[in-house]
Design an enzyme around this catalytic site. Sequence first.
Site, short mmCIF file in Angstrom:
data_model
loop_
_atom_site.label_atom_id
_atom_site.label_comp_id
_atom_site.label_asym_id
_atom_site.label_seq_id
_atom_site.Cartn_x
_atom_site.Cartn_y
_atom_site.Cartn_z
N ARG A 1 14.77 -11.29 11.36
CA ARG A 1 13.46 -11.07 11.99
C ARG A 1 12.87 -12.38 12.51
O ARG A 1 12.23 -12.42 13.56
CB ARG A 1 12.50 -10.43 10.99
CG ARG A 1 12.76 -8.95 10.83
CD ARG A 1 12.36 -8.45 9.48
NE ARG A 1 10.93 -8.39 9.29
CZ ARG A 1 10.33 -8.38 8.10
NH1 ARG A 1 11.04 -8.48 7.00
NH2 ARG A 1 9.03 -8.29 8.01
N LYS B 1 -0.67 -10.22 9.08
CA LYS B 1 -1.30 -9.38 10.11
C LYS B 1 -1.69 -8.01 9.53
O LYS B 1 -2.80 -7.54 9.74
CB LYS B 1 -0.35 -9.13 11.28
CG LYS B 1 0.15 -10.37 11.97
CD LYS B 1 0.99 -10.01 13.20
CE LYS B 1 2.23 -9.21 12.90
NZ LYS B 1 3.30 -9.92 12.17
N ARG C 1 10.19 -2.92 1.17
CA ARG C 1 10.71 -2.56 2.49
C ARG C 1 12.16 -3.00 2.64
O ARG C 1 12.52 -4.09 2.21
CB ARG C 1 9.86 -3.24 3.58
CG ARG C 1 8.63 -2.46 3.94
CD ARG C 1 7.70 -3.24 4.84
NE ARG C 1 8.35 -3.91 5.96
CZ ARG C 1 7.68 -4.58 6.89
NH1 ARG C 1 6.35 -4.65 6.84
NH2 ARG C 1 8.31 -5.17 7.87
N ARG D 1 5.08 -7.58 21.10
CA ARG D 1 5.95 -8.51 20.39
C ARG D 1 6.86 -9.26 21.35
O ARG D 1 7.57 -10.17 20.94
CB ARG D 1 6.83 -7.70 19.44
CG ARG D 1 6.80 -8.14 18.01
CD ARG D 1 7.76 -7.22 17.28
NE ARG D 1 7.92 -7.54 15.91
CZ ARG D 1 7.18 -7.03 14.92
NH1 ARG D 1 6.17 -6.25 15.18
NH2 ARG D 1 7.44 -7.35 13.68
N ARG E 1 6.67 -8.91 -1.33
CA ARG E 1 5.79 -7.86 -0.79
C ARG E 1 6.23 -6.49 -1.29
O ARG E 1 7.42 -6.19 -1.36
CB ARG E 1 5.84 -7.91 0.74
CG ARG E 1 5.14 -6.74 1.39
CD ARG E 1 4.73 -7.02 2.81
NE ARG E 1 5.83 -7.31 3.71
CZ ARG E 1 5.67 -7.69 4.98
NH1 ARG E 1 4.45 -7.85 5.46
NH2 ARG E 1 6.71 -7.93 5.74
P1 ADP Z 1 6.65 -7.57 10.31
O1 ADP Z 1 5.47 -7.99 11.13
O2 ADP Z 1 6.47 -7.85 8.85
O3 ADP Z 1 7.97 -8.03 10.86
P2 ADP Z 1 6.38 -4.85 11.23
O4 ADP Z 1 5.97 -3.82 10.25
O5 ADP Z 1 5.40 -5.22 12.29
O6 ADP Z 1 6.83 -6.03 10.33
O7 ADP Z 1 7.73 -4.40 11.99
C1 ADP Z 1 8.89 -4.01 11.29
C2 ADP Z 1 10.02 -3.72 12.27
O8 ADP Z 1 9.65 -2.66 13.17
C3 ADP Z 1 10.43 -4.87 13.19
O9 ADP Z 1 11.35 -5.76 12.59
C4 ADP Z 1 11.06 -4.08 14.36
O10 ADP Z 1 12.35 -3.62 14.06
C5 ADP Z 1 10.15 -2.88 14.49
N1 ADP Z 1 9.00 -3.14 15.40
C6 ADP Z 1 7.68 -3.09 15.06
N2 ADP Z 1 6.90 -3.35 16.12
C7 ADP Z 1 7.74 -3.59 17.17
C8 ADP Z 1 7.55 -3.93 18.53
N3 ADP Z 1 6.32 -4.10 19.05
N4 ADP Z 1 8.65 -4.11 19.32
C9 ADP Z 1 9.88 -3.95 18.83
N5 ADP Z 1 10.14 -3.64 17.54
C10 ADP Z 1 9.09 -3.45 16.72
#
Ligand code: ADP
Length: 217
Positions: free
Chosen positions: A172, A14, A161, A87, A126
């Site tokens: 996750r 994404k 990360r 999410r 990554r």
């Molecule tokens: P990925 O899609 O690779 O899991 P992101 O960069 O989108 O990584 O998100 C990393 C972390 O940030 C998530 O595991 C969560 O802890 C937090 N996070 C990001 N977006 C949200 C969201 N919309 N709701 C809740 N937590 C979020």
Amino acid sequence: MKVHVLLGPPGSGKGTQAKHLVEKLPLIHLSTGDILRDAVSKGTELGLRVKANMASGKLVDDNTVNGIVFARLQDETNDILFDGYPRTLFQAESLQTFLSSQGTALGLVVDIEIQEQELEVRVVNRRVCSNPDCCAIYNLNSKTPQVEGICDLCGSPLKHRSDDTPQALHSRLLEFNKTFEPLQSFYKGKPNYRYVEGNRPPELIHDRLVQLFQEQA
Ligand code: ADP
């Protein structure tokens, strides 16, 4: 303003796709993950509050994330591309209510699907740029930087990360599997829902996404 959404598991591409799309299309990329990581690295009050959840791969609570997003959308006039938001079903419903209150339409919802076994290889390899204004994404297998450990775009050091370890990815994915089905069902019936196969080279996925966005413009 129109709001578009990219759905998909961690590691589905994404972020990479969103970054390339906004180079070509008149969209602003909003990644809740990038916003939260920036807060953590700056040690703000928000960052201190969400740090532990993020590092262990748990979600940040819905009200915190909704609050960040709605504040950011308030006076926005450009079209937005969300990555990592919504999410949960609650976030999707809240976004819908917010958009209706603003008289704004939901644009495309693109669901990037990929098998779970692919994700660990991608995520463990990554690397991301440590400069919060850049956040470029690399991969030690498929997209290496020209100079090891250094971002091609801004020259800042790359980092791994803290949630890109196998343990945090596992957590996750558990979160993802708990929340995704209701979220996907919420969007699946809508006319602007599109499905894209994510287990293909990034350039092919990019071309398909550009086509989808141009078709609906
Ligand atoms: P990925 O899609 O690779 O899991 P992101 O960069 O989108 O990584 O998100 C990393 C972390 O940030 C998530 O595991 C969560 O802890 C937090 N996070 C990001 N977006 C949200 C969201 N919309 N709701 C809740 N937590 C979020």
